[in-house]
Write a protein that holds these residues in place. Sequence first.
Motif, PDB file in Angstrom:
ATOM      1  N   ILE A 132      18.082  10.450 -37.126  1.00  0.00           N
ATOM      2  CA  ILE A 132      17.332  11.510 -37.792  1.00  0.00           C
ATOM      3  C   ILE A 132      18.288  12.643 -38.160  1.00  0.00           C
ATOM      4  O   ILE A 132      19.207  12.942 -37.404  1.00  0.00           O
ATOM      5  N   SER A 133      18.045  13.271 -39.307  1.00  0.00           N
ATOM      6  CA  SER A 133      18.825  14.441 -39.686  1.00  0.00           C
ATOM      7  C   SER A 133      18.113  15.679 -39.140  1.00  0.00           C
ATOM      8  O   SER A 133      17.031  16.035 -39.602  1.00  0.00           O
ATOM      9  N   GLY A 134      18.715  16.319 -38.124  1.00  0.00           N
ATOM     10  CA  GLY A 134      18.097  17.490 -37.502  1.00  0.00           C
ATOM     11  C   GLY A 134      18.789  17.817 -36.193  1.00  0.00           C
ATOM     12  O   GLY A 134      19.707  17.103 -35.771  1.00  0.00           O
ATOM     13  N   SER A 135      18.369  18.884 -35.534  1.00  0.00           N
ATOM     14  CA  SER A 135      18.936  19.238 -34.232  1.00  0.00           C
ATOM     15  C   SER A 135      18.186  18.481 -33.139  1.00  0.00           C
ATOM     16  O   SER A 135      17.220  17.764 -33.407  1.00  0.00           O
ATOM     17  N   GLY A 136      18.602  18.627 -31.896  1.00  0.00           N
ATOM     18  CA  GLY A 136      17.913  17.979 -30.786  1.00  0.00           C
ATOM     19  C   GLY A 136      16.448  18.376 -30.702  1.00  0.00           C
ATOM     20  O   GLY A 136      15.584  17.542 -30.387  1.00  0.00           O
ATOM     21  N   THR A 137      16.168  19.630 -31.005  1.00  0.00           N
ATOM     22  CA  THR A 137      14.781  20.105 -30.935  1.00  0.00           C
ATOM     23  C   THR A 137      13.887  19.372 -31.942  1.00  0.00           C
ATOM     24  O   THR A 137      12.699  19.175 -31.690  1.00  0.00           O
ATOM     25  N   SER A 138      14.453  18.954 -33.062  1.00  0.00           N
ATOM     26  CA  SER A 138      13.645  18.249 -34.081  1.00  0.00           C
ATOM     27  C   SER A 138      13.013  16.991 -33.502  1.00  0.00           C
ATOM     28  O   SER A 138      11.847  16.685 -33.781  1.00  0.00           O
ATOM     29  N   ILE A 139      13.763  16.267 -32.668  1.00  0.00           N
ATOM     30  CA  ILE A 139      13.208  15.024 -32.122  1.00  0.00           C
ATOM     31  C   ILE A 139      12.412  15.253 -30.842  1.00  0.00           C
ATOM     32  O   ILE A 139      11.561  14.439 -30.491  1.00  0.00           O
ATOM     33  N   MET A 140      12.662  16.362 -30.148  1.00  0.00           N
ATOM     34  CA  MET A 140      11.790  16.713 -29.019  1.00  0.00           C
ATOM     35  C   MET A 140      10.393  17.005 -29.582  1.00  0.00           C
ATOM     36  O   MET A 140       9.376  16.533 -29.057  1.00  0.00           O
ATOM     37  N   ASP A 141      10.356  17.791 -30.666  1.00  0.00           N
ATOM     38  CA  ASP A 141       9.112  18.084 -31.385  1.00  0.00           C
ATOM     39  C   ASP A 141       8.452  16.770 -31.828  1.00  0.00           C
ATOM     40  O   ASP A 141       7.267  16.509 -31.548  1.00  0.00           O
ATOM     41  N   ALA A 142       9.239  15.915 -32.462  1.00  0.00           N
ATOM     42  CA  ALA A 142       8.699  14.659 -33.003  1.00  0.00           C
ATOM     43  C   ALA A 142       8.203  13.729 -31.902  1.00  0.00           C
ATOM     44  O   ALA A 142       7.247  12.968 -32.101  1.00  0.00           O
ATOM     45  N   ALA A 143       8.837  13.781 -30.720  1.00  0.00           N
ATOM     46  CA  ALA A 143       8.413  12.906 -29.621  1.00  0.00           C
ATOM     47  C   ALA A 143       6.999  13.275 -29.166  1.00  0.00           C
ATOM     48  O   ALA A 143       6.236  12.409 -28.728  1.00  0.00           O
TER      49      ALA A 143
ATOM     50  N   LEU B 232      30.308  14.609 -32.650  1.00  0.00           N
ATOM     51  CA  LEU B 232      30.121  14.804 -34.090  1.00  0.00           C
ATOM     52  C   LEU B 232      29.756  16.255 -34.392  1.00  0.00           C
ATOM     53  O   LEU B 232      29.258  16.960 -33.520  1.00  0.00           O
ATOM     54  N   PRO B 233      29.956  16.685 -35.625  1.00  0.00           N
ATOM     55  CA  PRO B 233      29.384  17.962 -36.023  1.00  0.00           C
ATOM     56  C   PRO B 233      27.870  17.936 -35.786  1.00  0.00           C
ATOM     57  O   PRO B 233      27.243  16.878 -35.923  1.00  0.00           O
ATOM     58  N   SER B 234      27.295  19.062 -35.443  1.00  0.00           N
ATOM     59  CA  SER B 234      25.856  19.123 -35.176  1.00  0.00           C
ATOM     60  C   SER B 234      25.055  18.784 -36.429  1.00  0.00           C
ATOM     61  O   SER B 234      25.499  19.040 -37.549  1.00  0.00           O
ATOM     62  N   GLY B 235      23.857  18.202 -36.242  1.00  0.00           N
ATOM     63  CA  GLY B 235      22.989  17.882 -37.372  1.00  0.00           C
ATOM     64  C   GLY B 235      22.427  16.472 -37.348  1.00  0.00           C
ATOM     65  O   GLY B 235      21.676  16.091 -38.246  1.00  0.00           O
ATOM     66  N   LEU B 236      22.779  15.690 -36.306  1.00  0.00           N
ATOM     67  CA  LEU B 236      22.299  14.310 -36.226  1.00  0.00           C
ATOM     68  C   LEU B 236      21.597  14.109 -34.890  1.00  0.00           C
ATOM     69  O   LEU B 236      22.087  14.564 -33.858  1.00  0.00           O
ATOM     70  N   ALA B 237      20.451  13.415 -34.920  1.00  0.00           N
ATOM     71  CA  ALA B 237      19.694  13.182 -33.690  1.00  0.00           C
ATOM     72  C   ALA B 237      19.268  11.720 -33.630  1.00  0.00           C
ATOM     73  O   ALA B 237      19.158  11.050 -34.662  1.00  0.00           O
ATOM     74  N   PHE B 238      19.043  11.212 -32.403  1.00  0.00           N
ATOM     75  CA  PHE B 238      18.720   9.798 -32.196  1.00  0.00           C
ATOM     76  C   PHE B 238      17.469   9.643 -31.344  1.00  0.00           C
ATOM     77  O   PHE B 238      17.285  10.377 -30.380  1.00  0.00           O
ATOM     78  N   VAL B 239      16.663   8.659 -31.699  1.00  0.00           N
ATOM     79  CA  VAL B 239      15.461   8.336 -30.941  1.00  0.00           C
ATOM     80  C   VAL B 239      15.535   6.865 -30.573  1.00  0.00           C
ATOM     81  O   VAL B 239      15.752   6.017 -31.438  1.00  0.00           O
ATOM     82  N   SER B 240      15.346   6.554 -29.291  1.00  0.00           N
ATOM     83  CA  SER B 240      15.346   5.164 -28.850  1.00  0.00           C
ATOM     84  C   SER B 240      13.975   4.826 -28.265  1.00  0.00           C
ATOM     85  O   SER B 240      13.521   5.465 -27.315  1.00  0.00           O
ATOM     86  N   LEU B 241      13.310   3.864 -28.880  1.00  0.00           N
ATOM     87  CA  LEU B 241      11.970   3.441 -28.457  1.00  0.00           C
ATOM     88  C   LEU B 241      12.101   2.125 -27.707  1.00  0.00           C
ATOM     89  O   LEU B 241      12.806   1.228 -28.158  1.00  0.00           O
ATOM     90  N   SER B 242      11.415   1.993 -26.572  1.00  0.00           N
ATOM     91  CA  SER B 242      11.554   0.780 -25.765  1.00  0.00           C
ATOM     92  C   SER B 242      10.198   0.260 -25.293  1.00  0.00           C
ATOM     93  O   SER B 242       9.396   1.022 -24.745  1.00  0.00           O
ATOM     94  N   GLY B 243       9.944  -1.028 -25.539  1.00  0.00           N
ATOM     95  CA  GLY B 243       8.751  -1.666 -24.974  1.00  0.00           C
ATOM     96  C   GLY B 243       7.507  -1.553 -25.844  1.00  0.00           C
ATOM     97  O   GLY B 243       7.480  -0.821 -26.836  1.00  0.00           O
ATOM     98  N   ASP B 244       6.482  -2.311 -25.462  1.00  0.00           N
ATOM     99  CA  ASP B 244       5.248  -2.382 -26.257  1.00  0.00           C
ATOM    100  C   ASP B 244       4.361  -1.159 -26.089  1.00  0.00           C
ATOM    101  O   ASP B 244       3.629  -0.782 -26.997  1.00  0.00           O
ATOM    102  N   LYS B 245       4.421  -0.560 -24.892  1.00  0.00           N
ATOM    103  CA  LYS B 245       3.530   0.572 -24.583  1.00  0.00           C
ATOM    104  C   LYS B 245       3.723   1.706 -25.597  1.00  0.00           C
ATOM    105  O   LYS B 245       2.754   2.304 -26.063  1.00  0.00           O
ATOM    106  N   VAL B 246       4.962   1.957 -25.939  1.00  0.00           N
ATOM    107  CA  VAL B 246       5.236   3.061 -26.858  1.00  0.00           C
ATOM    108  C   VAL B 246       4.678   2.754 -28.250  1.00  0.00           C
ATOM    109  O   VAL B 246       4.165   3.640 -28.941  1.00  0.00           O
ATOM    110  N   TRP B 247       4.727   1.479 -28.646  1.00  0.00           N
ATOM    111  CA  TRP B 247       4.222   1.130 -29.975  1.00  0.00           C
ATOM    112  C   TRP B 247       2.718   1.327 -30.070  1.00  0.00           C
ATOM    113  O   TRP B 247       2.205   1.800 -31.094  1.00  0.00           O
ATOM    114  N   GLU B 248       2.017   0.977 -29.000  1.00  0.00           N
ATOM    115  CA  GLU B 248       0.565   1.227 -28.990  1.00  0.00           C
ATOM    116  C   GLU B 248       0.275   2.716 -29.095  1.00  0.00           C
ATOM    117  O   GLU B 248      -0.615   3.138 -29.826  1.00  0.00           O
TER     118      GLU B 248
END
Lengths: 360, 360
Positions: free
Chosen positions: A59-70, A195-211
């Motif tokens: 994702i293009s954003g800071s760490g907070t962007s994906i905390m929000d998105a989570a 890396l220069p700041s501006g990139l964030a990563f999300v790792s999804l694991s298992g079926d529970k999260v997809w539901e």
Amino acid sequence: MKFENPFIATPGPSHIPQFIFDAMNKNIHHRTAEFEEIFRYCVQNTAKFFGANQPSLIISGSGTSIMDAAVANTLSPDDKVIVLEFGKFSERFTKIATEYGCNIIRITSEYGTYPTVDLLATTLKKHPDTKAVFTCHSETSTGVLSPIADYARIISATNALFIVDSISSLSSTVIDQDRHGIDICLGVGHKGFMLPSGLAFVSLSGDKVWEALKKAQLPKFYINFIQESTSQIDGVSAWTPAIQLILGLKKTLDYYSERQINDIFESYQKTANYTHDRLQKLGLISVVQKGFDASPSVLAYYCDHVPKIITSMKEKGIIIANGQGSLHNKIFRIGNMGSVTLEMMTWILDNLEESIKDHR
Amino acid sequence: MKFENPFIATPGPSHIPQFIFDAMNKNIHHRTAEFEEIFRYCVQNTAKFFGANQPSLIISGSGTSIMDAAVANTLSPDDKVIVLEFGKFSERFTKIATEYGCNIIRITSEYGTYPTVDLLATTLKKHPDTKAVFTCHSETSTGVLSPIADYARIISATNALFIVDSISSLSSTVIDQDRHGIDICLGVGHKGFMLPSGLAFVSLSGDKVWEALKKAQLPKFYINFIQESTSQIDGVSAWTPAIQLILGLKKTLDYYSERQINDIFESYQKTANYTHDRLQKLGLISVVQKGFDASPSVLAYYCDHVPKIITSMKEKGIIIANGQGSLHNKIFRIGNMGSVTLEMMTWILDNLEESIKDHR
């Protein structure tokens, strides 16, 4: 001994080595087969540091962007959530969940400690309708490393998701997401990935999260985990990605790929142990209290004259961080991540020792 | 004549000149006086390209991140909004407002045209409870330039906000936000500012927008316009900013500051006029229909054998863009922004002419 000046020795943004800048120094369009191949390589290989089999999302954003998105991607209004708070970053999940109108149970623990697994278990038993538990792995504000494997064991026996900010632990500390059954882990490029700041990563694991993703009613548009999951596996992001940062990420992953992943984690742990030894020999007190685990990547120590010592270090070409919130001016923090080696840490600590002695 | 190879001649991400990469090649921590001064310089000087007096906000994210935030920061659930749709990017506002549960009135117009000012006026009269009107200035998917000054004249007489995606027009086209009373304008770094992708800008103008921001009930956390406005003026963003991209932005603003701003706009217009002349002499038809304004920064033309021509151009070291959605493989698009000069465009068109002739 001399390293790049200034050397950023904070717990992120970390120091960016010249080889990363060099890798980014390239024009490439993202809708080309060449870039899509790089993107696929990155989502697949970033996953290894989470201990995940399935590709990560970039994702293009800071760490907070994906905390929000989570929060926005997994929950619906009024959903009950537990936040395990023990520092500034874990507390941020409470602020986010409040903004989204969730029903929040806060389990707070003194800075320098983390909430006990027993307290989490009791709380989950009392609140079987809990939809998600949020916390930090390495609490960047205190240097505490929480027992995410133990938390996960308790949470995975319930219907709740376990969502972990592993931003400052990613690539310096074992995470083992799949094995422990952690539903979502979050990371960024500007900590261990150097890396220069501006990139964030999300790792999804298992079926529970997809539901949960499919059921979640909170509004979200820019960062939609389902949408990104379906396209990023083919090297395409929903929106324009941070192209040059991804070229840098490719370089980081290549750099790390020359070693066994467990050797990487071990070397940071060795450097962390060395740092603790030296700082304690100076009579300094760790923010991490006895009986609690310390993060290999964030070294936080109480110290007198913090602002003067930070300035003195800056004059020597080394940037270290102050404390945050109530710990401001009471502690300093050093990052042990990315390009930091035992040799570099020795140089940093030689200088720090001098600065501390000068201000005694 | 020879330019950097490959040369990215798409309507964004645009070509990044070497002097931008050089400016980014630096380690600096964001919580330092030195960086805060750079940040202040950037928020103040970016504003000039919007025609705004007050500093812009700098966000780490793609253009879509701030389109999303422009909805979430100004509206409440069920609010009535009008979207003026005439291409893929203006249509995106409808998707975003739908996700947030707004009550949407779509005014659609054929690709190559834009909705008339009269139709907007009639619709606003019929719906005096409209809270916001959304549209694009330069529609990157069609090359149409919408009459935002005329739209603004109508909208500013109502209670509605006017929110404009000026992403591909910023720094190539006059916007004049304050003078026309446009409440919010949006931009990014990877178009006319010739930066690596990952940086976005929000320009807020006038009192009306502030009242709306305070009233808005939709949830948002990562991009909060009020929060960023209060801190960025002092050189501090709420979350870790995209540090090296901001160093690049400083360089772009320095580069442009050597000329009068109107001279910059005029030179892109001159290059656009030259391009239209040459392409029309080749017998090609503009996507922009007669009687509608064309964007100086996005040149979109119908053409036979689009995929072959794009490949042939790529072999010559020049990347141009295909059409999007229903225009895919029917049109090509060339960017006239950032580092593109008349001399470069001449070289691009010489090559394009050759590629087109080869495939007749």
